[in-house]
Design a protein around this motif. Structure first.
Motif, PDB file in Angstrom:
ATOM      1  N   HIS A  92     -48.042  -8.969 -31.895  1.00  0.00           N
ATOM      2  CA  HIS A  92     -48.677  -9.975 -32.746  1.00  0.00           C
ATOM      3  C   HIS A  92     -49.151  -9.334 -34.051  1.00  0.00           C
ATOM      4  N   SER A 110     -56.526  -6.540 -32.005  1.00  0.00           N
ATOM      5  CA  SER A 110     -55.949  -7.882 -32.105  1.00  0.00           C
ATOM      6  C   SER A 110     -54.886  -8.064 -31.026  1.00  0.00           C
ATOM      7  N   LEU A 170     -51.808 -12.844 -26.667  1.00  0.00           N
ATOM      8  CA  LEU A 170     -51.767 -13.469 -25.344  1.00  0.00           C
ATOM      9  C   LEU A 170     -52.903 -13.000 -24.431  1.00  0.00           C
ATOM     10  N   VAL A 171     -53.075 -13.728 -23.323  1.00  0.00           N
ATOM     11  CA  VAL A 171     -54.097 -13.372 -22.327  1.00  0.00           C
ATOM     12  C   VAL A 171     -53.869 -11.934 -21.859  1.00  0.00           C
ATOM     13  N   GLY A 219     -57.985 -12.829 -31.498  1.00  0.00           N
ATOM     14  CA  GLY A 219     -56.632 -13.196 -31.070  1.00  0.00           C
ATOM     15  C   GLY A 219     -56.637 -14.584 -30.472  1.00  0.00           C
ATOM     16  N   ALA A 273     -60.555 -14.504 -39.391  1.00  0.00           N
ATOM     17  CA  ALA A 273     -60.695 -13.341 -40.284  1.00  0.00           C
ATOM     18  C   ALA A 273     -62.033 -13.346 -41.007  1.00  0.00           C
ATOM     19  N   ARG A 327     -52.301 -25.229 -39.372  1.00  0.00           N
ATOM     20  CA  ARG A 327     -52.750 -24.082 -38.567  1.00  0.00           C
ATOM     21  C   ARG A 327     -52.643 -22.769 -39.327  1.00  0.00           C
ATOM     22  N   ILE A 341     -42.538 -17.727 -37.984  1.00  0.00           N
ATOM     23  CA  ILE A 341     -43.091 -18.164 -36.689  1.00  0.00           C
ATOM     24  C   ILE A 341     -42.748 -19.632 -36.429  1.00  0.00           C
ATOM     25  N   GLU A 362     -40.255 -21.714 -33.694  1.00  0.00           N
ATOM     26  CA  GLU A 362     -40.671 -22.899 -32.924  1.00  0.00           C
ATOM     27  C   GLU A 362     -39.763 -24.091 -33.257  1.00  0.00           C
ATOM     28  N   PHE A 398     -42.671 -19.372 -20.594  1.00  0.00           N
ATOM     29  CA  PHE A 398     -43.475 -18.461 -19.787  1.00  0.00           C
ATOM     30  C   PHE A 398     -44.714 -18.040 -20.573  1.00  0.00           C
ATOM     31  N   GLY A 399     -45.851 -18.066 -19.848  1.00  0.00           N
ATOM     32  CA  GLY A 399     -47.124 -17.761 -20.498  1.00  0.00           C
ATOM     33  C   GLY A 399     -47.934 -19.010 -20.720  1.00  0.00           C
ATOM     34  N   MET A 455     -42.147 -10.624 -26.751  1.00  0.00           N
ATOM     35  CA  MET A 455     -40.850 -10.533 -27.422  1.00  0.00           C
ATOM     36  C   MET A 455     -41.029  -9.921 -28.806  1.00  0.00           C
ATOM     37  N   GLU A 511     -41.928 -10.785 -33.423  1.00  0.00           N
ATOM     38  CA  GLU A 511     -43.006 -11.707 -33.103  1.00  0.00           C
ATOM     39  C   GLU A 511     -42.553 -13.169 -33.146  1.00  0.00           C
ATOM     40  N   SER A 533     -39.152 -18.234 -26.017  1.00  0.00           N
ATOM     41  CA  SER A 533     -38.253 -18.388 -24.863  1.00  0.00           C
ATOM     42  C   SER A 533     -38.681 -19.630 -24.094  1.00  0.00           C
TER      43      SER A 533
END
Ligand code: B1M
Length: 637
Positions: free
Chosen positions: A216, A261, A264-265, A291, A317, A404, A536, A540, A579-580, A612, A615, A619
């Motif tokens: 990330h 930073s 993900l969990v 994060g 930030a 965002r 990013i 998506e 996944f995640g 992955m 960044e 998937s």
């Protein structure tokens, strides 16, 4: 606009008039910007006075005994239906109202930037995020004998802290803060040539890194830009940084704080380990952590106890900046350190559910099993360089890109359609980023339909017609409620026919990090963040684009009238799960996907943290079942 109106009124009426003209489609106007007020900054009451005059609105609060009451009462709202006499009376009424307001209102001296005193002018360049005239004024200030460092720590820093205040007051958005940081960078780079090496006294130093296993970058880089342009020395170690490298950096750079930073969990859990390793290495300086999947609660309950010294959670930030300022300020440091140092060994909250209560189910009663199996168009592996970027970009969710990532508040598309100057400016700035990206950005995808069979929570994937599964995923099932499990969306095999699942990985990350780093290095912060945000959201968008194709190849194309907004809220048949995410939280399951699809062929590697790299990659598994819904299997991920 008649000169009969007071100057202040004329400026406001002109600005409101121009705003509605552009809304109505005006393309070109010759205006004296000096005599125009920024629409967004016109006080509500004054805007209303101008709109009443321009649109002949029927007078609301007609004063008792008004000489023209008869003409001004019960008049049609639409000026076209008003009689000639009524129109004249209303016009006079509103002219009188706006003239009265501006005659009595304290004359708002619209101070032209160049009329501002030099220090205010220097701060204003930063606040407005503009560089026109900046160097000349810096030279004027130097010519007054002011040391470069005093100019930085004086008017320029005052500008940056005003930017911080405006951001926290929701009067500036991320994109504008980046433009202010660009002006600050330009000013400091200009002054540095006149400063002794020793002169470059910084407010403090922080070592910043994305934790081990995580790729990330975008969040960490925003933090770097904000801290650096508020006077901090930032040592950015990059991504996938193991604790031992952080310890070395601590010994080498002797920072005042370390910033961790992660997206993900799993990264949050890695922060607990990292904090512990830093403690064991005898490091006690404050940690700042941030994060997307991290929370203040997790920081307090998990990370802080494993570090034993101050660990501060920064939701964005600007919060990171506030925390650094407070830590570096002797007057506030002690309180901040005390408030962020764990007092106890941390609490382990475990929820136990008596298994006995759980009636075993092999399939959720919510998901039908007696539906016909949908044939698929092909079963071979597909690898594509997605040619048409503009087509993929049409699948970008504007809320994510402009809201965002760039901070626009409100419905961006609606504001853009209404020609809101801020929305138009942001749109055009991103179009410039797209024009640059269109020259080199590559969007790649690998996907495949697989025959499937399920046994309870286990989902087996087969090569066409084979008996031995290529891979099996054991999904979790909800312990309560609908008892849903992803494998429920696979129909039982019938008459030798098996149902299918589509599996895919897409990426738009090739070359993004290098170009974003280069832009950041040369102070083009909007371009840097814009590129990463675009990549990013392109990944998506490509997931959305590919999923649509998969539905077509599965024989249930979207209805022609389906809108993008409906696609963003998955109003189509079936769903895709990554996944995640809550329905399949185990990131380790990515390994199975890598075995099946070999996404290395499109340049996507899986890290030791099952993330992955690059960044900007996504998937997913796509299911065709009409009863698909998004659900969570609970937080015991
Ligand atoms: Co996804 N993703 N994502 N994702 N994504 C999350 C994080 C997730 C919470 C969504 C969810 O479950 N609802 C989930 C994680 C859950 C978990 O951990 N198990 C998730 C997942 C699972 C995934 C994938 C694994 C899905 C998949 O494809 N299988 C995948 C992983 C990608 C990979 O491995 N490369 C993935 C992919 C993506 C996209 C690429 C599409 C995209 C970009 C991710 C990115 O930001 N790099 C994305 C996005 C956009 C999100 C959400 C919606 C938003 C994240 C965001 O805002 N990023 C997120 C859900 C959510 O949060 N609501 C989600 C923008 C970035 C600027 O913000 O990183 O928060 P952020 O940084 C901020 C602050 O956190 C803070 O300041 C920064 C700037 O303001 N900060 C610090 C950060 N670090 C700091 C350090 C400091 C101080 C402050 O030190 C001083």
């Amino acid at each position: 606009m008649s000169f009969g109106l007071p100057a202040g009124a004329r400026e406001v009426v002109n600005s409101v008039f121009l705003y509605y003209c552009t809304k109505a489609g005006l393309d070109l106007a010759i205006v004296n910007t000096e005599k125009l007020e920024r629409f967004a900054s016109i006080p509500e009451h004054e805007r209303e006075l101008a709109e009443n005059l321009l649109f002949q609105h029927p007078p609301k609060n007609l004063p008792e005994g008004h000489p023209r009451t008869k003409l001004l009462r019960n008049v049609p709202t639409d000026w076209r239906e008003q009689s000639k006499e009524q129109r004249a009376a209303i016009n006079h009424f509103h002219i009188a109202a706006i003239t009265e307001h501006f005659r009595t209102a304290t004359k708002k001296e619209k101070v032209r930037a160049e009329d501002l005193p030099l220090d205010e002018r220097l701060a204003n360049y930063i606040i407005q995020g503009t560089r026109d005239g900046l160097v000349e004024d810096l030279e004027k200030k130097r010519a007054e004998g002011t040391a470069p460092l005093d100019i930085i720590n004086g008017p320029l820093m005052a500008g940056m802290s005003e930017v911080g205040r405006l951001f926290n007051a929701n009067e500036l958005i991320v994109a504008e803060v980046l433009q202010s940081a660009e002006a600050m960078k330009a000013a400091v780079s200009h002054l540095e040539q006149f400063m002794e090496k020793a002169d470059t006294a910084k407010r403090g130093k922080i070592v910043l890194a994305t934790v081990k296993g995580d790729v990330h970058d975008i969040g960490k880089n925003l933090v770097e830009i904000i801290l650096k342009n508020n006077g901090y020395d930032v040592v950015n170690l990059g991504i996938k940084v193991p604790p031992e490298e952080l310890i070395k950096a601590f010994q080498q750079h002797k920072p005042d704080a370390i910033g961790l930073s992660g997206l993900l969990v799993k990264s949050a859990q890695q922060m607990v380990i990292t904090a512990n390793d830093l403690k064991d290495a005898g490091i006690e300086i404050p940690l700042l952590v941030g994060g997307a999947a991290l929370s203040g609660k997790f920081t307090q309950q998990k990370i802080a106890p494993s570090y034993g010294n101050a660990v501060c959670y920064a939701k964005d930030a600007m919060t990171g900046l506030r925390l650094m300022n407070e830590l570096m300020d002797p007057a506030t440091r002690e309180t901040v350190v005390r408030e962020h140092t764990a007092t106890s060994e941390g609490v382990t909250v475990t929820t136990t559910m008596k298994v006995a209560d759980l009636t075993p189910v092999t399939r959720s009663p919510k998901v039908r099993a007696d539906l016909p199996i949908q044939p698929v168009a092909h079963l071979d592996r597909k690898v594509r360089l997605v040619p048409d970027l503009r087509e993929v970009w049409s699948y970008i969710n504007p809320f994510m890109l402009f809201g965002r990532h760039l901070g626009f508040r409100g419905d961006f598309e609606k504001h853009l359609a209404a020609r809101d100057p801020k929305a138009v400016e942001l749109f055009e700035s991103m179009e410039e980023v797209k024009t640059d990206a269109a020259k080199w950005m590559k969007v790649k995808a690998v996907w495949q339909f697989f025959e499937t069979e399920v046994a309870g929570e286990a989902l087996h994937l087969f090569a066409p017609g084979t008996k031995e599964p290529l891979h099996t995923w054991n999904f979790k099932r909800q312990k309560i409620g609908d008892r849903l499990c992803l494998s429920d969306y696979i129909l039982p095999a019938k008459d030798g026919k098996r149902d299918h699942v589509a599996v895919f990985v897409v990426t738009a990350g090739e070359g993004v990090r290098e170009r974003a780093e280069a832009a950041k290095g040369s102070g083009y912060y909007f371009l840097s963040h814009g590129l990463q945000s675009l990549a990013i959201e392109t990944a998506e968008a490509c997931a959305e684009w590919l999923h649509r194709r998969i539905r077509e190849d599965w024989g249930f194309p979207d209805a022609p009238e389906m809108t993008m907004a409906q696609r963003f809220t998955s109003r189509y048949r079936g769903k895709r799960y990554s996944f995640g995410y809550p329905a399949c939280p185990d990131l380790e399951d990515q390994a199975g996907l890598w075995k099946l699809l070999r996404p290395e062929d499109i340049g996507v590697q899986l890290t030791e943290g099952f993330m992955m790299d690059p960044e900007a990659s996504v998937s997913a598994l796509a299911f065709q079942h009409p009863d698909c819904s998004y659900f969570s299997v609970g937080d015991d991920a």
